[in-house]
Write an enzyme that holds these catalytic residues in place. Structure first.
Site, PDB file in Angstrom:
ATOM      1  N   GLU A  23       1.293  -1.128   0.250  1.00 19.78           N
ATOM      2  CA  GLU A  23       0.254   0.016  -0.147  1.00 19.78           C
ATOM      3  C   GLU A  23       1.057   1.441  -0.252  1.00 19.78           C
ATOM      4  O   GLU A  23       1.852   1.051   0.628  1.00 19.78           O
ATOM      5  CB  GLU A  23      -0.860  -0.089   1.099  1.00 19.78           C
ATOM      6  CG  GLU A  23      -0.298  -0.546   2.486  1.00 19.78           C
ATOM      7  CD  GLU A  23      -1.296  -0.050   3.612  1.00 19.78           C
ATOM      8  OE1 GLU A  23      -1.180   0.906   4.435  1.00 19.78           O
ATOM      9  OE2 GLU A  23      -2.476  -1.145   3.858  1.00 19.78           O
TER      10      GLU A  23
ATOM     11  N   HIS B 248      -3.546   3.230   8.187  1.00 23.91           N
ATOM     12  CA  HIS B 248      -2.609   3.215   8.476  1.00 23.91           C
ATOM     13  C   HIS B 248      -1.907   3.989   8.866  1.00 23.91           C
ATOM     14  O   HIS B 248      -1.483   4.718   8.425  1.00 23.91           O
ATOM     15  CB  HIS B 248      -2.517   2.023   7.615  1.00 23.91           C
ATOM     16  CG  HIS B 248      -2.821   0.482   7.392  1.00 23.91           C
ATOM     17  ND1 HIS B 248      -2.813  -0.618   6.764  1.00 23.91           N
ATOM     18  CD2 HIS B 248      -3.585   0.089   9.024  1.00 23.91           C
ATOM     19  CE1 HIS B 248      -2.994  -0.910   6.867  1.00 23.91           C
ATOM     20  NE2 HIS B 248      -4.120  -0.931   7.577  1.00 23.91           N
TER      21      HIS B 248
END
Lengths: 294, 387
Positions: free
Chosen positions: A210, A248
């Site tokens: 990611e 995150h």
């Protein structure tokens, strides 16, 4: 074959009497995982789901014998302490599910584990599963199937997404590892790639990355230098706006290295095959496996 | 969590990091009083949680207390637009009044976490006063880094190494190393995630001084720092994001599209946004419902999403692991029944307790468009939003 855990792995659960810890321990046992002890300080002598509970890990080992793996559900303010207790008892594989551990606590943990032969997976991760043998974590066991594709991901739910697609296409998995989304984690994507590369039971690798950080670039360097097995990669966050934190802590684009485009370029250069769509990870893997006659 | 410059400087002063003399003011009259008290030419600085304030007219020089009063009058109440605020800008409520500094050189110094090595690092550059990201892109060799071993802590030789690299020698060496050590101590003791001094200046009379200061703190460590939590200024945050946090949703980011997203897991939430874009749509938000198994949280999430008038469809993408599909279904049903305007819902549900969840949805009789996989879910959501 598999990495990290298998049907013989003897597992201890830290935080076994908590709500989530208990629910997930039951799922692990149902899956066939050998849960041999639990630890909750102050609750020693009780039992949970037929598993004896101890006050300390040392006490658990004394009574139950060697422990190969610890699974941690301890709340964030106390989780670093739980990891260090497991490390002090020389448990070889420590898997920490807990989300929200202070970064500086993890800095101390990481420093303590540096140079040791212990492996910490997580924190803020879904754990590790070797389909059909051992589930040490929180993943929905039903979507996994036995096979020879290794899966590694920073995101937990994207492990399930990718695996669901693989299983529907008849592609089983050797082991699936969620390394966690925090800024400081015990084991990086690159290190898990190395484990898969050395595992004869793994024929191909699906890697989910990611935006943010440089973990994917480090993984790409390793792939380029060492990996002959096919690697299929997806990078989440192609469309995320720059400078905003997407859940995150690591997932914030800063500078050019954190973008999905930079990560995809590095992985393509290393020979990995990119799935641009999160819905086509399985189909891309199927195509690559067919091309490589695996 | 972010704090204002004036709050950061108060913390710096507490840790013996030298800063210019000054105080914060909320009115022009207060600004005048502070300038009078300082007795020298001052600088009037807008206090907002964004950088680039000078470019937007948020920093003004004032030679006299009356000029300070005038400048504060212009800045307080203005909507300041900087490269970091976005086009909507930020309302300025406070100004910092500081003595003007005679600057010889501008440098950069910061303490931050290098996640690739899992340690705090000292980072410095002689290219101060500009965005460090720009320096990193154009002249990476001008950035110096020193990693601190958390077991041993800051060692003076490490400070000296960086100080020499920044040209801080002679009489400047000791105060520079002390400044670095003190900022590192603040970083560790207060669980900061970034402590940045840009510019760190050398004054004409040969002192080192933190001319500006930016401190960010680790939200995960907030539980052990009530003093830092007290510095939070919710006026600086997006109201919907503040509401989301108050209602237990820590990961909500408002975006500009029309498809509201409720997803479990940050990675899957990003991937869902990607899938919507690939299907030709635009997400209205990023939202990670996380793993707390509480139907009320689903209700809260839907309340927040539907308060954005742009939202024309809602996509649930739940892949239960620790989160359970039955709990999410209970939340969808409750939210649907209390939702004033019925926005079409597309739900892709999978994983833990799926069968229980699907049965509850079927029994409830509410209309939810089901999708079997992520690609189908994105296509159906885009269709529902454009219908």
């Amino acid at each position: 074959m598999s990495i990290l855990v298998d049907k013989n792995t003897r597992v201890l659960v830290q935080g076994i009497t908590g709500r989530e810890g208990g629910f997930q321990t039951e799922r692990c046992i149902e899956y066939g995982t050998k849960v041999v002890a639990g630890v909750t300080p102050g609750r020693g002598g009780e039992s949970a789901f037929g598993v004896p509970v101890f006050n300390t890990i040392a006490g658990a080992i004394e009574a139950q014998g060697p422990i190969d793996c610890s699974l941690i559900f301890v709340p964030a303010p106390f989780a670093a302490d739980a990891i260090l207790e497991a490390a002090d008892c020389r448990i070889k594989v420590i898997i920490c599910i807990t989300e929200g551990i202070p970064t500086l606590d993890m800095m101390t943990v990481k420093r303590t584990l540096d140079g040791s032969d212990l492996t910490l997976i997580g924190p803020n991760c879904p754990g590790v599963i070797t389909p059909g043998e051992c589930r040490v974590g929180i993943m929905p066991g039903s979507v996994f199937s036995q096979g020879n594709v290794g899966v590694v991901s920073r995101s937990g739910t994207l492990v399930y997404e990718a695996v669901d697609q693989l299983t529907r296409l008849g592609i089983g998995q050797s082991t699936c590892v969620g390394v966690g989304g925090d800024p400081i984690i015990g084991t990086t994507t690159r290190q898990v790639l190395e484990m898969f590369n050395n595992d004869p039971g793994t024929k191909a690798i699906v890697m989910i990355g990611e935006i943010g950080g440089t973990a994917e670039q480090e993984a790409a360097e390793y792939i380029k230098a060492h990996v002959k097995k096919p690697v299929i990669a997806f990078i989440a966050g192609s469309t995320a706006p720059a400078g905003r934190r997407m859940g995150h802590a690591g997932a914030i684009i800063a500078g050019n290295t954190g973008t999905a485009a930079a990560k995809k370029a590095a992985l393509t250069d290393a020979g990995a095959v990119i799935s641009d769509s999160p819905a086509e990870i399985g189909a891309t893997a199927a195509r690559v496996l067919k091309e490589r006659l695996l | 969590m972010k704090v204002h410059e004036y709050q950061a400087k108060e913390l710096l002063a507490h840790y013996s990091v030298p800063i210019p003399k000054g105080r914060v003011a909320s009115t022009p009259a207060e600004a005048k009083a502070i300038a009078t008290e300082l007795g020298v030419a001052v600088v009037v600085k807008a206090q907002i949680h964004a950088g680039g304030r000078g470019k937007g007219g948020g920093i003004k020089l004032a030679a006299t207390p009356v000029e300070a009063e005038t400048a504060a009058g212009q800045i307080i109440g203005m909507t300041l637009v900087t490269p970091q605020t976005g086009p909507e800008g930020r309302l300025v409520r406070k100004v910092l009044i500081e003595e003007q500094t005679q600057i010889d050189r501008e440098l950069y110094f910061a303490v931050l976490i290098d996640s690739s090595i899992g340690r705090a690092i000292l980072m410095g550059s002689q290219a101060g006063g500009m965005e460090i990201e720009e320096v990193a892109a154009s002249n990476p060799e001008q950035i110096h880094r020193v990693a601190i071993d958390p077991a041993a802590g800051f060692q003076p030789y490490q400070g000296r190494e960086l100080a020499f690299a920044l040209g801080l020698d002679g009489d400047l060496l000791r105060p520079a190393v002390a400044l670095m050590q003190n900022l590192y101590r603040l970083f560790i003791e207060k669980d900061a995630s970034l402590a940045e001094i840009n510019p760190l200046v050398v004054t004409k009379d040969n002192r080192v001084l933190a001319l500006d200061a930016k401190l960010n703190f680790d939200d995960n460590a907030a539980f052990r720092h009530q003093d830092i939590l007290a510095l939070r200024d919710v006026e600086e945050e997006d109201p919907l994001e503040v509401r989301a946090q108050a209602e237990g949703i820590s990961n909500y980011v408002k975006l500009d599209g029309n498809i509201g997203c409720v997803v479990n897991g940050a990675g899957l939430a990003m991937a869902t946004m990607d899938a919507i874009k690939l299907a030709g749509g635009e997400p209205a938000n990023f939202l990670d419902i996380a793993t707390a198994n509480d139907p009320q949280r689903v209700v809260n999430a839907l309340g927040i999403i539907t308060s954005d008038p742009n939202v024309k469809a809602i996509l649930f993408n739940i892949f239960g692991g620790m989160a359970r599909v039955d709990v999410i279904a209970e939340g969808i049903i409750a939210a649907h029944n209390s939702m004033p305007a019925k926005v079409p819902i597309v739900a892709r549900l999978a994983g833990t307790n799926l069968d229980e969840g699907l049965k509850m949805l079927a029994d409830s009789g509410i209309h939810v468009e089901r999708a079997d996989d992520l690609g189908e879910a994105a296509r159906k959501a885009v269709a529902a939003a454009t219908a």
